[in-house]
Design an enzyme around this catalytic site. Structure first.
Site, PDB file in Angstrom:
ATOM      1  N   SER A   1      33.111  61.990  -5.430  1.00 11.73           N
ATOM      2  CA  SER A   1      34.231  61.049  -5.381  1.00 11.73           C
ATOM      3  C   SER A   1      35.069  61.241  -4.122  1.00 11.73           C
ATOM      4  O   SER A   1      35.216  62.354  -3.606  1.00 11.73           O
ATOM      5  CB  SER A   1      35.066  61.281  -6.634  1.00 11.73           C
TER       6      SER A   1
ATOM      7  N   MET B   1      40.961  51.198  -9.945  1.00  8.18           N
ATOM      8  CA  MET B   1      42.084  51.549 -10.819  1.00  8.18           C
ATOM      9  C   MET B   1      43.263  50.720 -10.331  1.00  8.18           C
ATOM     10  O   MET B   1      44.213  51.231  -9.730  1.00  8.18           O
ATOM     11  CB  MET B   1      42.362  53.057 -10.719  1.00  8.18           C
TER      12      MET B   1
ATOM     13  N   MET C   1      42.969  52.986  -5.880  1.00  5.90           N
ATOM     14  CA  MET C   1      44.208  53.019  -6.689  1.00  5.90           C
ATOM     15  C   MET C   1      45.269  52.190  -5.967  1.00  5.90           C
ATOM     16  O   MET C   1      45.361  52.241  -4.736  1.00  5.90           O
ATOM     17  CB  MET C   1      44.704  54.452  -6.824  1.00  5.90           C
TER      18      MET C   1
ATOM     19  N   HIS D   1      35.299  52.269  -8.087  1.00  8.83           N
ATOM     20  CA  HIS D   1      36.083  52.398  -9.325  1.00  8.83           C
ATOM     21  C   HIS D   1      37.476  51.826  -9.063  1.00  8.83           C
ATOM     22  O   HIS D   1      38.305  52.459  -8.411  1.00  8.83           O
ATOM     23  CB  HIS D   1      36.131  53.893  -9.691  1.00  8.83           C
TER      24      HIS D   1
ATOM     25  N   MET E   1      36.235  57.636 -18.757  1.00  8.11           N
ATOM     26  CA  MET E   1      37.162  58.545 -18.080  1.00  8.11           C
ATOM     27  C   MET E   1      37.356  59.796 -18.936  1.00  8.11           C
ATOM     28  O   MET E   1      37.742  59.709 -20.101  1.00  8.11           O
ATOM     29  CB  MET E   1      38.524  57.869 -17.851  1.00  8.11           C
TER      30      MET E   1
END
Ligand code: DX5
Ligand code: ZN
Length: 219
Positions: free
Chosen positions: A10, A70, A39, A68, A142
Site C-alpha cells: 500500500s 476512501m 483519502m 481504494h 477493512m
C-alpha cells in the site's frame, strides 16, 4: 488447502508521489498490485493524493493499480480514477446513501473494463452487501478503521472472510476477497486458511529492510 495469495503493498505510509513511484519500483518484481489509498479528508480525516497523481504513478509503473477510494461522493470521481489507470477500483459501501447508485457505479466500473471493488468498514456486516455481490469483482474487507496505516488488525475479520466464502457457495457468486489493515506474516497465515485471496500491506512491507523478503513472508 493451500493456495497462492496475491500481495498488494500500500502507498498509504508514503508522503510524496515521487516516493510512491520509487516504492513501486522497489517492489515491482514481487508485488501483484500497488494498492493506492485515496483519502479526501472528508470520508476519512487524512488526505492523500488526487487522480492526477494516480495518473503520474501509472505512467511510471507496470504494476496493476488497486485503487481504494476512501472518499465521499465516489460517483462524482470514479471516471477520473478509471481514466487515470485504476485496474481495480474500490468504493466504500458506507459512502453511498443511494444503493441504486452504488449498483450503477459498480456496473459502470466493470463496463469500463476495470474490476469493481466494494469495501466494508469493520462495523459493517457482510450480510449487508449480499445484494451487491453480483456486480462486484473484489470485496475489500477493512481489518482496521480506514484512514491510516500502522493500526492493529481486528480479529473479527477472520469470521468475515469465512462468511464471504460461504456466501460464494450459497449464492453461487464469484469474487475475490481482499483484506486491508494490520497484516503481518502470522495474520497472513491465518487469513490464507480462512480463504482470503489478496492481502494489502502498508507499514509491514514499507518498513522492512528487505521488502522482497517481506512480501514473500506474507505469501
Ligand atoms: C488504511 C489503508 C490501508 C493501509 C494499510 O486506511 O486503507 O491500505 O495502508 O496499512 P497497514 O498495513 O500498515 O495497516
Ligand atoms: Zn487501503
Amino acid at each position: 488447502m493451500d493456495k497462492t495469495i496475491l500481495i498488494a503493498p500500500s502507498t498509504d505510509p508514503i508522503k510524496s508521489v515521487n516516493a510512491i513511484i520509487d516504492y513501486a519500483e522497489s517492489v515491482k518484481h514481487d508485488a501483484d498490485f500497488l494498492h493506492c489509498d485515496i483519502m479526501d479528508g472528508v470520508f476519512v480525516e487524512n488526505k492523500t493524493y488526487s487522480f492526477r497523481a494516480l495518473r503520474a504513478i501509472n505512467e511510471k509503473t507496470l504494476l496493476p493499480l488497486d485503487v481504494h477510494l476512501m472518499i465521499d461522493n465516489p460517483t462524482k470521481h470514479i471516471n477520473d480514477f478509471l481514466n487515470a489507470g485504476a485496474n481495480i477500483l474500490t468504493v466504500h459501501y458506507e459512502a453511498y446513501k443511494n444503493k441504486e447508485q452504488l449498483i450503477k457505479d459498480l456496473k459502470h466500473i466493470q463496463e469500463f473494463g476495470a474490476l469493481s471493488g466494494l469495501s466494508i468498514k469493520p462495523h459493517t456486516s457482510v450480510s449487508e452487501i449480499i445484494p451487491y455481490l453480483y456486480y462486484i469483482d473484489v470485496v475489500l474487507v477493512m481489518s482496521v478503521e480506514p484512514g491510516k496505516s500502522g493500526q492493529k488488525f481486528i480479529e473479527s475479520t477472520y469470521e468475515k472472510v469465512a462468511q464471504l466464502n460461504k456466501i460464494k457457495i450459497d449464492y453461487d457468486v464469484d469474487f475475490k476477497i481482499e483484506v486491508d489493515g494490520g497484516v503481518n506474516p502470522s495474520i497472513s497465515r491465518n487469513l490464507k486458511k480462512f480463504g482470503a485471496d489478496i492481502l494489502v500491506s502498508g507499514s509491514y512491507i514499507y518498513e522492512s529492510e528487505n521488502r522482497l523478503e517481506a512480501i514473500s513472508s506474507l505469501r
